[in-house]
Write an enzyme that holds these catalytic residues in place. Sequence first.
Site, short mmCIF file in Angstrom:
data_model
loop_
_atom_site.label_atom_id
_atom_site.label_comp_id
_atom_site.label_asym_id
_atom_site.label_seq_id
_atom_site.Cartn_x
_atom_site.Cartn_y
_atom_site.Cartn_z
N GLY C 44 0.84 -1.19 0.00
CA GLY C 44 0.00 0.00 0.00
C GLY C 44 0.88 1.24 0.00
NE ARG C 335 -13.92 11.01 9.01
CZ ARG C 335 -12.91 10.58 8.26
NH1 ARG C 335 -12.09 9.66 8.73
NH2 ARG C 335 -12.70 11.06 7.06
#
Lengths: 250, 227, 642
Positions: C44, C335
């Site tokens: 990644g 969030r």
Amino acid sequence: MNLTLKIWRQKNQQDKGGFKDYKISDISPDMSFLEMIDVLNEDLVKKGEDPVHFDHDCREGICGMCSMVINGRPHGPKQAITTCQLHMRSFSDGDTITIEPWRAKAFPVIKDLVVDRTPFERIMQAGGYVSINTGGVPDANAIPIPKNMAEDAMDAAACIGCGACVASCKNASAMLFVSAKVSQLALLPQGMIERKSRVEKMLMQMDAEGFGACTNTGACSAECPKEISLTHIARLNREYYSAKVYSENV
Amino acid sequence: MSWFTKALSGSVGKKLVMSLTGLFLILFLIEHLIGNFMLLKGDGGVAFNEFAHFMKHNPVILVGEIVMFIGILLHVIDGLALERKNRSARPIGYATPNKSAVTSWTSKYMGPFGIIILIFLAIHLYDFFRYKYFSPVDNMPGTDISDLASLVYIKFQSLVYVVFYVIAMIVIGFHLNHGFQSAFQTLGLNHAKYTPAIKFIGSLYAILVPLGYALIPVIIYIQNISN
Amino acid sequence: MSKILDSKVPEGALAEKWSKHKFNVKLVNPANKRKYDIIVVGTGLAGASAAASLGELGYNVKAFCFQDSARRAHSIAAQGGINAAKNYPNDGDSVFRLFYDTIKGGDYRSREANVYRLAEVSNNIIDQCVAQGVPFARDYGGLLDNRSFGGAQVSRTFYARGQTGQQLLLGAYSALTRQVANGKVKLYDRTEMLDLVLVDGKARGIVTRNLITGKIESHSAHAVVLATGGYGNVFFLSTNAMGSNATAAWRAHKKGAFFANPSFTQIHPTCIPVSGDHQSKLTLMSESLRNDGRVWVPKKAIKGLSAKDAVSLPEEDRDYFLERKYPSFGNLVPRDVASRNAKMMCDEGRGVGSTGLAVFLDFADAIKRSGKDVITAKYGNLFDMYQQITGDNPYEVPMMIYPAVHYTMGGLWVDYNLMTTVPGLYAAGECNFSDHGANRLGASALMQGLADGYFVLPYTIGDYLANMPNEKVSTDHEAFQTAEKEVKERINKLLSVNGNKTVDEFHKELGKIMWDYCGMSRNEEGLKKAKKMISEIRKEFWENVNVIGDNHEMNQSLEKANRVADFLELGEVMVDDALQRSESCGGHFREESQTPEGEALRIDDMFSFVAAFEYAGDNQPEKLHKEDLVFDNVKLTQRSYK
């Protein structure tokens, strides 16, 4: 929904393989296509049979791993999505769905619906990069790039490397894939330095991998989940001619 | 291989050859059609014969003829090579055909169309060379101009030949429908402004030119019956 | 500071620590670099950038990924953007502000020096990516465009449409690819790491399984980097990719690497709700939707209220709960707050949709106010995606959303050099715990992955290697042989259980427990119950799992079984951590620790530490170590969004 699935089963690369029919019932239209296959696989495991192997990972249409030809169309009947984004409401009760792997000499089947796409890796290794090392680069705003050019480059860069272009092309050609990378880097000033050698090397590798040639049929672009345009293939062609005429690689 | 042959032997290089020779042959079709139309002038083929005579004795045209035959040859050789490569790129096909209507179907059968055209061309050229070099045609009375027109008029009295000719023209139309615009795409000429125009002209060309060719034997055949 | 956990943060002023440290690290002579081998697991953002940069320096790198290509790692799915303190918009951003926002956003549970370094190198990342040909969004003048993201007060987020993660990953992947072509990186795709090998207490290699042939292989090196991402898939349903797993990190943990703050999980409020038992993963929709959408539930519970019926529900029967409770931030609360409140509504029985586990996100007012065209321009692709998945048209009926597990802040404990407690073993990106504390800010994950890979590891690994001889360890070494044997035994064990339950059934059970008791809100009773349940499932797993097929070919059931077995162990440590931390902070909400208004209450004098767990043997309780967090440069405050 009740469905009949006609799925390509192939134990390994050497196996000849063939279609096998599966009946599947109580499928919710809210399921994704891959979830429908998950359900089938759970059933198969319960029965002690080998589940259907298929490539998938992000399941949100960006990793490029999923690869199925559904009723003759890579990534299924809808435009501009990957298999993992396809939902069962696109099918009707009683449908028979044929599921096949990507078919190309360059993409041999590994198992069932899983194919080997490493030729794409080698094409990228041939020149799909800008040869700079980490560090020592100029400030990000040192070279302004016209907005429309950046947008065009982004259109090309959106390629997810799934291989649907190859799967849909009647010649199993990889031109759209190669053109997306060549075009992106040809549009940006950062890619200019190696522009000529890049296109020559990437195309040479593409040919060496056994992909077919482009006959401008346009199926690749039509089936591309990211709708990469044929204009990038045209640009690839121009880049190639200009490289062949002007480069000093004999 | 030199850099030049290498450049033209890769898959894009081969396509370039197809494109350039294709465009050249597209131009040739017009020149040929102009000549053919002279058959319909109603002068017993005099204009046609004079035109053919001019073409046969003009050195520039003679060079052009050689170039054209090389063009045809390259188009055929590279076309066959590409068709072979493309077919081998997918040894195992799909069980279900792709039924989406997003691509033009003519583009899918360029190879088969090409082969039909090649058969037509073989017969056509057989006649061309036979009369040109081996069995000279009689001259028009009182001239040194060969009376090719009479030969043509006789040929087109055969229904079988006319039907064959018309079918070949339809196939050429299909071949051109994709080939015309495809040649531009291969040259890298794809532009938001101009490509739609190229496609339109290409389709028009693919209809009108073969139609023009096909009309001639049909008219001659009908005229002959009604006479 | 605990003796075992030496964070190795350099002395000196915050702003000078990294520069000084870069000067003080030992260097490996350019001619000697080729004598050292480095293994990088995961490709990644962190893994690909590390492998490429180390290859460029001259080390021999072996990179591993389980996908068929390095380009498919899940970094690719990040949508929003990447932060950097460039201050291009001239709106008052600075390295210190980015540092401060990140520390504060993490609810003061991260290490100052690491976060400052992250902010410091953030600018280099943007330069690097542009030079690679990443097509960031630009303004009409040709310069880079920025947007504000996740409630930040400055515009510091660089983006490439809604595909920033993809573009950054493809940039790192291209650099990696170049090193593969140069022969400096050898890439092993469809290969999964199954164990870490220690020789004389140092990480010297890994054992892998080839996912096509099933072959178990050993790879030896002088250092090992794990960049294997997060463990959100413990919850079964998350926005992670299907293959995202904790196996590499967990096996390293069992070989001595401490696992830090495992309970810190980020739950994202705007995901598409679960539609049924068949659900395999959750899809995130950009947080930006909350800029225009209004979140609501009916005032009185209406069972199975559909989006279609909701349209005709009169205003006075609707409860716009975020606007009601947080008048100044409204729908734009962070969030964790948005997620928790959605859960509270559903717990009260006021949730909507057929499952009752969803709240509405309504654009009717926004469309009335700005017109459909404006909304289409802003969110068109998201609306299309929503309609594709749910079949509902968000232009006509309200969307339904529900929170989902998105990111794990916890991970392998690392020091300032990103080295774990195992010498020679490094952890980078989401795999480590270092920079986000108890809550990660939007657009910071990409920044951290690339910072670790491009700009931190190349220096710190060099320092470690310069201090060790370059002799290689043969894979015939006893340590490799033992590890291979253990891996094979475990695989054979999985294949020979022949039980009655599928791997997914176990995974779903585990996920449900984690979500119910160790999800958005946690309490002691529930956590204790969860711990017991997990250990029972784990026991049952090894007695009753059914893994089909054999080990000599591609076997996706086996791959899954291997990963779920590790999740079953990791889940319990997450619960342990959530239990010991009886304060609320960031994404971790303990019901016992809240303000009278029901907001999260941090307890700094008791919990200002990193909890690092040490593996103590099979079925033994993990040993907790604490790294005290010292804040010299920021003042700790409680968050308030009223």
